[in-house]
Scaffold this motif. Structure first.
Motif, PDB file in Angstrom:
ATOM      1  N   ASP A  31       5.509  -8.071  10.422  1.00 50.20           N
ATOM      2  CA  ASP A  31       5.894  -7.677  11.780  1.00 50.20           C
ATOM      3  C   ASP A  31       4.842  -6.793  12.459  1.00 50.20           C
ATOM      4  N   GLY A  32       3.716  -6.603  11.771  1.00 49.56           N
ATOM      5  CA  GLY A  32       2.652  -5.809  12.380  1.00 49.56           C
ATOM      6  C   GLY A  32       2.850  -4.312  12.302  1.00 49.56           C
ATOM      7  N   SER A  33       3.895  -3.849  11.627  1.00 47.94           N
ATOM      8  CA  SER A  33       4.136  -2.412  11.535  1.00 47.94           C
ATOM      9  C   SER A  33       3.051  -1.750  10.687  1.00 47.94           C
ATOM     10  N   ARG A  34       2.906  -0.456  10.860  1.00 47.81           N
ATOM     11  CA  ARG A  34       1.823   0.260  10.196  1.00 47.81           C
ATOM     12  C   ARG A  34       1.913   0.144   8.673  1.00 47.81           C
ATOM     13  N   SER A  35       3.103   0.325   8.136  1.00 46.16           N
ATOM     14  CA  SER A  35       3.256   0.302   6.680  1.00 46.16           C
ATOM     15  C   SER A  35       2.911  -1.076   6.105  1.00 46.16           C
ATOM     16  N   VAL A  36       3.305  -2.129   6.812  1.00 51.27           N
ATOM     17  CA  VAL A  36       3.010  -3.491   6.350  1.00 51.27           C
ATOM     18  C   VAL A  36       1.513  -3.759   6.419  1.00 51.27           C
ATOM     19  N   ARG A  37       0.864  -3.303   7.481  1.00 51.29           N
ATOM     20  CA  ARG A  37      -0.574  -3.508   7.623  1.00 51.29           C
ATOM     21  C   ARG A  37      -1.348  -2.734   6.552  1.00 51.29           C
ATOM     22  N   VAL A  38      -0.897  -1.534   6.254  1.00 52.76           N
ATOM     23  CA  VAL A  38      -1.543  -0.745   5.203  1.00 52.76           C
ATOM     24  C   VAL A  38      -1.442  -1.471   3.864  1.00 52.76           C
ATOM     25  N   GLY A  39      -0.254  -1.965   3.554  1.00 50.81           N
ATOM     26  CA  GLY A  39      -0.054  -2.672   2.293  1.00 50.81           C
ATOM     27  C   GLY A  39      -0.903  -3.923   2.188  1.00 50.81           C
ATOM     28  N   LEU A  40      -1.002  -4.669   3.295  1.00 53.26           N
ATOM     29  CA  LEU A  40      -1.800  -5.887   3.302  1.00 53.26           C
ATOM     30  C   LEU A  40      -3.279  -5.574   3.122  1.00 53.26           C
ATOM     31  N   ARG A  41      -3.753  -4.506   3.778  1.00 50.79           N
ATOM     32  CA  ARG A  41      -5.147  -4.090   3.625  1.00 50.79           C
ATOM     33  C   ARG A  41      -5.448  -3.687   2.175  1.00 50.79           C
ATOM     34  N   GLN A  42      -4.507  -2.982   1.564  1.00 53.25           N
ATOM     35  CA  GLN A  42      -4.705  -2.566   0.176  1.00 53.25           C
ATOM     36  C   GLN A  42      -4.797  -3.774  -0.741  1.00 53.25           C
ATOM     37  N   MET A  43      -3.979  -4.773  -0.492  1.00 57.27           N
ATOM     38  CA  MET A  43      -3.992  -5.968  -1.334  1.00 57.27           C
ATOM     39  C   MET A  43      -5.305  -6.729  -1.193  1.00 57.27           C
ATOM     40  N   THR A  44      -5.729  -6.999   0.044  1.00 60.19           N
ATOM     41  CA  THR A  44      -6.960  -7.769   0.235  1.00 60.19           C
ATOM     42  C   THR A  44      -8.177  -7.003  -0.283  1.00 60.19           C
ATOM     43  N   SER A  45      -8.194  -5.692  -0.071  1.00 61.38           N
ATOM     44  CA  SER A  45      -9.306  -4.879  -0.573  1.00 61.38           C
ATOM     45  C   SER A  45      -9.359  -4.917  -2.097  1.00 61.38           C
TER      46      SER A  45
END
Length: 428
Positions: free
Chosen positions: A282-296
């Motif tokens: 949904d583009g929320s901050r917590s979801v974006r942070v989690g996705l960034r951590q996974m891809t990194s």
């Protein structure tokens, strides 16, 4: 020898030769064009999707980090690595997709079919890239192409052979047309036959990492990846394995078994991010942070797994390569199976086929100096006609020099779908 240039055009300045190569590629119009070219989904579809240029920047970044990581490992062991330069890998990575035509791989397959039907050896994005850097790109009056160093020109050649129609390993993927044979042999001087240079291998591996991780991230943002089924459904997992095995060129006899093992390991890694993956994006901050951590974490892991074998070959653990293969299957298949994309690609193929035939019919072809391009093509494409060895190659060079917006507008006007304005150039 690695810093030699084919023609030696230009003057030296404060930059190292490899840094100059990097900048020549970055500032070329062919690199600028990639902002308007498909990665997987049509360029301009939505901002969340990578364009081919954004993908290329990430390949260059990953390639640079890969080579820096390997050099640090060499330093720890007091090993000198004169044949590995991060600037060469980054420059080759920036160049690697210059020959990618409009409309992604669908465009590439269509152009290949059209050029072969015209009696030529076909169209291949990697070979077109080498043609661009050695012949088509505009930089100097006294020589064609970008006149890159031997090391960077060689670093672009991830399939280091000319096309051989009788060899299944060399008939679908190759890195230079016969018309660039001299430049190819110059770039490959001193290299093992059919073996990419270490820097070319790193560029190719960086491309695979970027494709497998960042494209999957795009489709996750669109909620197109069925993570719940991937992580929990054994039937879905088996289908992923079978689809990957089917497309695994040169895969082993026990491909299914080893891919199942690799998928189990990959799912174990992804389970750490199950909370993020199994909820709707949904583009929320917590979801974006989690996705960034996974891809990194995924990219970092793939980089750290890469090793250097002496003397100078790239060593990627087989299980790591298999994980990337599986991620690429997910990124490709879950979006390519979308009916909307299939409809788009059908229309894109039609555009290319109709434009190809129009330009073939309307071009006055003869000896060099006695050729004339159709009057509806822009002046910036006219010079290509005297660099092309055949009419079909000229048409392919023209079409692959355009963005998707340009090629769609050109087609729309020529078939009468869109009148446009006489004051508004179709292609600038």
């Amino acid at each position: 020898m690695r810093m030699d240039r084919f023609s030696g055009a230009g003057v030296r300045d404060q930059r190292r030769p490899f840094e100059t190569d990097h900048d020549r590629i970055l500032y070329s119009s062919y690199f600028q064009r990639l902002a308007g070219v498909t990665q997987i989904v049509r360029a301009g579809e939505e901002d969340i999707f990578h364009t081919r240029q954004q993908h290329t920047h990430k390949v260059a970044q990953i390639g640079r980090r890969l080579s820096q990581h390997l050099l640090r490992k060499c330093e720890e062991r007091n090993i000198q690595c004169p044949q590995l330069d991060p600037e060469v890998v980054a420059a080759a990575s920036l160049a690697h997709d210059l020959g990618h035509p409009p409309f992604g791989h669908k465009g590439e397959y269509t152009l290949n079919d059209l050029v072969q039907q015209a009696g030529e050896e076909g169209y291949e994005g990697n070979a077109q890239t080498f043609r661009i850097i050695t012949k088509l790109a505009v930089r100097w009056n006294e020589t064609d192409g970008l006149d890159l160093t031997r090391a960077v020109a060689c670093g672009v050649l991830k399939y280091p052979w000319l096309r051989d129609a009788h060899n299944p390993n060399k008939s679908k993927k190759w890195s230079a047309y016969a018309s660039e044979k001299d430049e190819f042999e110059w770039a490959r001087k001193g290299q093992k036959e059919d073996v990419p240079s270490p820097e070319a291998a790193l560029m190719d591996w960086a491309d695979d990492i970027a494709y497998s991780v960042h494209d999957l991230e795009d489709f996750h943002r669109c909620n197109l990846i069925p993570w719940t089924k991937i992580l929990n459904d054994q039937d879905e997992q088996l289908q992923i394995v079978h689809r990957t095995a089917k497309k695994w060129h040169g895969g082993p006899e026990n491909a299914i078994e080893v891919l199942q093992e690799a998928l189990a390991q990959l799912i174990e890694q992804l389970d750490l991010y199950q909370e993020i993956l199994q909820q709707r994006y949904d583009g929320s901050r917590s979801v974006r942070v989690g996705l960034r951590q996974m891809t990194s974490a995924l990219v970092g892991n793939f980089i750290q797994q890469t090793k250097l074998k002496w003397p100078m070959s790239i060593d990627v653990p087989p299980e790591t390569e298999r994980k990337v293969l599986l991620l690429k299957t997910m990124a490709r298949d879950y979006i390519i199976s979308n009916p909307s994309l299939a409809a788009q690609q059908k229309g894109q193929e039609r555009i290319l086929r109709e434009l190809f035939q129009m330009i073939m019919n309307d071009t006055c072809w003869g000896d060099v100096g006695n050729r004339k391009v159709p009057n509806y093509l822009p002046p910036r494409l006219e010079y290509l006609i005297d660099l092309s060895e055949s009419l079909a190659r000229f048409v392919a060079d023209c079409l692959s020099s355009l963005t998707e917006r340009e090629i769609s507008r050109l087609h729309s006007r020529l078939v009468g779908y869109e009148a446009g304005s006489v004051l508004d150039p179709i292609v600038r």
